[in-house]
Design a protein around this motif. Structure first.
Motif, short mmCIF file in Angstrom:
data_model
loop_
_atom_site.label_atom_id
_atom_site.label_comp_id
_atom_site.label_asym_id
_atom_site.label_seq_id
_atom_site.Cartn_x
_atom_site.Cartn_y
_atom_site.Cartn_z
N SER A 7 0.81 -1.15 -0.03
CA SER A 7 0.07 -0.02 -0.07
C SER A 7 0.98 1.30 0.00
CB SER A 7 -0.93 -0.06 1.34
OG SER A 7 -1.75 -1.00 1.19
N ILE A 8 0.73 2.22 -0.95
CA ILE A 8 1.59 3.27 -0.97
C ILE A 8 0.59 4.50 -0.59
CG2 ILE A 8 3.14 2.62 -2.59
CD1 ILE A 8 1.45 4.21 -4.84
N THR A 9 1.34 5.48 0.11
CA THR A 9 0.27 6.59 0.55
C THR A 9 0.96 7.93 -0.01
OG1 THR A 9 1.14 6.88 2.67
CG2 THR A 9 -0.26 5.40 2.56
N GLY A 10 0.05 8.91 0.14
CA GLY A 10 0.72 10.20 -0.11
C GLY A 10 -0.48 11.13 -0.31
N ALA A 54 -3.31 12.10 -8.04
CA ALA A 54 -2.92 12.06 -9.26
C ALA A 54 -1.60 11.20 -9.23
CB ALA A 54 -2.80 13.33 -9.74
N ASN A 55 -0.78 11.65 -8.34
CA ASN A 55 0.47 11.15 -8.48
C ASN A 55 0.66 9.50 -7.83
OD1 ASN A 55 2.09 13.37 -9.23
ND2 ASN A 55 2.55 14.15 -7.04
N LEU A 56 -0.43 9.09 -6.85
CA LEU A 56 -0.46 7.90 -6.27
C LEU A 56 -1.05 7.16 -7.78
CD1 LEU A 56 -1.80 8.85 -2.98
CD2 LEU A 56 0.27 7.43 -3.41
N GLN A 57 -2.04 7.37 -8.22
CA GLN A 57 -2.64 6.81 -9.25
C GLN A 57 -1.52 6.35 -10.30
OE1 GLN A 57 -5.76 9.45 -10.30
NE2 GLN A 57 -7.24 8.45 -9.11
N GLU A 58 -0.79 7.47 -10.75
CA GLU A 58 0.43 7.28 -11.63
C GLU A 58 1.35 6.20 -11.20
OE1 GLU A 58 3.78 9.96 -13.95
OE2 GLU A 58 2.14 10.91 -12.81
N ALA A 59 1.67 6.20 -9.92
CA ALA A 59 2.62 5.20 -9.51
C ALA A 59 2.10 3.76 -9.36
CB ALA A 59 2.88 6.05 -7.92
N VAL A 60 0.72 3.85 -9.06
CA VAL A 60 0.04 2.33 -9.08
C VAL A 60 0.14 1.79 -10.37
CG1 VAL A 60 -2.07 1.21 -8.75
CG2 VAL A 60 -1.14 2.66 -6.96
N VAL A 61 -0.09 2.57 -11.42
CA VAL A 61 0.05 2.19 -12.92
C VAL A 61 1.43 1.61 -13.20
CG1 VAL A 61 0.00 2.87 -15.33
CG2 VAL A 61 -1.75 3.51 -13.80
N LYS A 76 0.73 -7.12 -6.05
CA LYS A 76 -0.62 -6.43 -5.45
C LYS A 76 -0.40 -5.15 -4.93
CE LYS A 76 -4.65 -7.62 -2.80
NZ LYS A 76 -5.29 -8.52 -1.74
N VAL A 77 -0.86 -3.84 -5.55
CA VAL A 77 -0.38 -2.67 -5.02
C VAL A 77 -1.47 -1.93 -5.08
CG1 VAL A 77 0.23 -1.93 -7.46
CG2 VAL A 77 1.00 -0.79 -5.46
N GLN A 78 -2.10 -1.05 -3.89
CA GLN A 78 -3.13 -0.24 -3.92
C GLN A 78 -2.43 1.17 -3.31
OE1 GLN A 78 -5.71 -0.39 -0.20
NE2 GLN A 78 -4.30 -1.96 0.65
N TYR A 79 -3.25 2.23 -3.37
CA TYR A 79 -2.93 3.53 -2.83
C TYR A 79 -3.99 4.09 -2.10
CZ TYR A 79 -6.10 6.44 -5.67
OH TYR A 79 -7.09 6.79 -6.43
N SER A 114 -6.61 0.26 4.49
CA SER A 114 -5.42 -0.50 4.14
C SER A 114 -5.51 -1.98 4.62
CB SER A 114 -4.20 -0.04 4.35
OG SER A 114 -2.92 -0.77 4.17
N GLN A 115 -5.80 -2.08 5.94
CA GLN A 115 -5.70 -3.46 6.63
C GLN A 115 -7.17 -4.19 6.16
OE1 GLN A 115 -3.39 -3.28 10.63
NE2 GLN A 115 -4.71 -1.28 10.39
N ALA A 116 -8.37 -3.40 6.18
CA ALA A 116 -9.52 -3.80 5.65
C ALA A 116 -9.48 -4.52 3.99
CB ALA A 116 -10.42 -2.89 5.44
N ARG A 117 -8.55 -3.96 3.33
CA ARG A 117 -8.10 -4.56 2.09
C ARG A 117 -7.16 -5.60 1.90
NH1 ARG A 117 -7.23 0.74 -1.83
NH2 ARG A 117 -8.87 1.99 -0.88
N ASP A 118 -6.01 -5.49 2.50
CA ASP A 118 -4.92 -6.45 2.36
C ASP A 118 -4.51 -6.96 3.85
OD1 ASP A 118 -4.81 -6.73 -0.06
OD2 ASP A 118 -3.15 -4.94 -0.22
N GLY A 119 -5.27 -7.01 4.82
CA GLY A 119 -5.08 -7.71 6.15
C GLY A 119 -3.96 -6.73 6.90
#
Length: 261
Positions: free
Chosen positions: A38-41, A45-52, A59-62, A80-85
């Motif tokens: 999980s990346i945060t910021g 827009a920058n987070l979406q670009e990074a995930v792409v 497996k990555v989410q922002y 974050s924990q609800a999605r990936d533990g």
């Protein structure tokens, strides 16, 4: 055909400030070893670009999160924990540098440097630690700076905040030392990131030097006479996440070509 298990398979890592620079390099390294990330910021827009750019690796989410805001951190960690533990690995990478002489450092700059660089790490560690302690395994790596190990002129507030993160790292490391959790710091020297670009711009504006001269000036403090690369910092962080680094606790590792010994 036998498929080898990667070192961090099944681990969930959260990287603050993960959309660019060192944070992005760390996210790539963790994904390559099998972690879900999980990346945060603050900039979606920058987070979406990074995930792409990262999603082909694993497996990555922002999550949009402001580390200086305790409520924002709490909400993002819950999501974050609800999605990936459970979060097994916390990389406190988000940071900000502000430059001014000491006598021109106003309360706003001082408070902002402490809020982002120090309180941000505090908020995130408090959110991540309970689940780590419950599971008996965890890794917290605070990406600090050589500014946490020595002084630099014109960034007194930044240096004060980074020194404080080193103290926080050492104190929490002792509290969790017997509980399967390690807490360490990685301290890069001047690294090829947006913060260095800002430092170059400040030198150019303040001194009239060219951009190239400013970069040479920053690199001069490194005995290798170069800027550190984000991947070099990511490699140090990745090692501290491994089981083989279990004896590393409360340490502040300089990634700076010998600038700090």
């Amino acid at each position: 055909m036998t498929v080898l298990k990667r070192a961090l398979q099944g681990r969930h890592a959260l990287v603050t400030g993960g959309a660019k620079g060192i944070g992005l390099a760390i996210a790539k390294a963790l994904l390559a070893e099998g972690a879900s990330v999980s990346i945060t910021g603050r900039n979606e827009a920058n987070l979406q670009e990074a995930v792409v750019s990262l999603q082909a690796l694993g497996k990555v989410q922002y999550l949009v999160m402001d580390v200086s805001d305790a409520d924002s951190v709490h909400l993002a960690f819950e999501q974050s924990q609800a999605r990936d533990g459970r979060i097994d690995i916390l990389i406190n990478n988000a940071g900000q540098a502000g430059s001014a002489s000491f006598l021109k450092t106003d309360t706003r700059l001082w408070d902002n440097m402490l809020a982002v660089n120090l309180s941000g790490s505090f908020h995130c560690m408090q959110q991540a630690l309970p689940a780590m302690l419950e599971s008996g395994w965890g890794r917290i790596i605070n990406v600090v700076s050589t500014a946490g190990l020595k002084g630099y002129a014109y960034v007194s507030a930044y240096c004060a905040a980074k020194h404080a993160v080193i103290g926080l790292t050492r104190s929490v490391a002792l509290e969790v030392a017997s509980k399967g959790v390690t807490v360490n710091a990685v301290c890069p020297g001047y690294t090829e990131t947006d913060i260095v670009k800002e430092a170059v711009a400040n030198i150019v504006a303040r001194t009239g030097r060219t951009e190239e001269q400013a970069r040479v000036e920053l690199a001069a403090g490194n005995p290798q006479k170069r800027l550190v690369q984000p991947q070099e910092v990511a490699d140090a962080v990745l090692w501290l996440c491994m089981d083989g680094a279990s004896a590393m606790n409360g340490q502040s590792i300089a990634v700076a070509g010998g600038e700090v010994m």
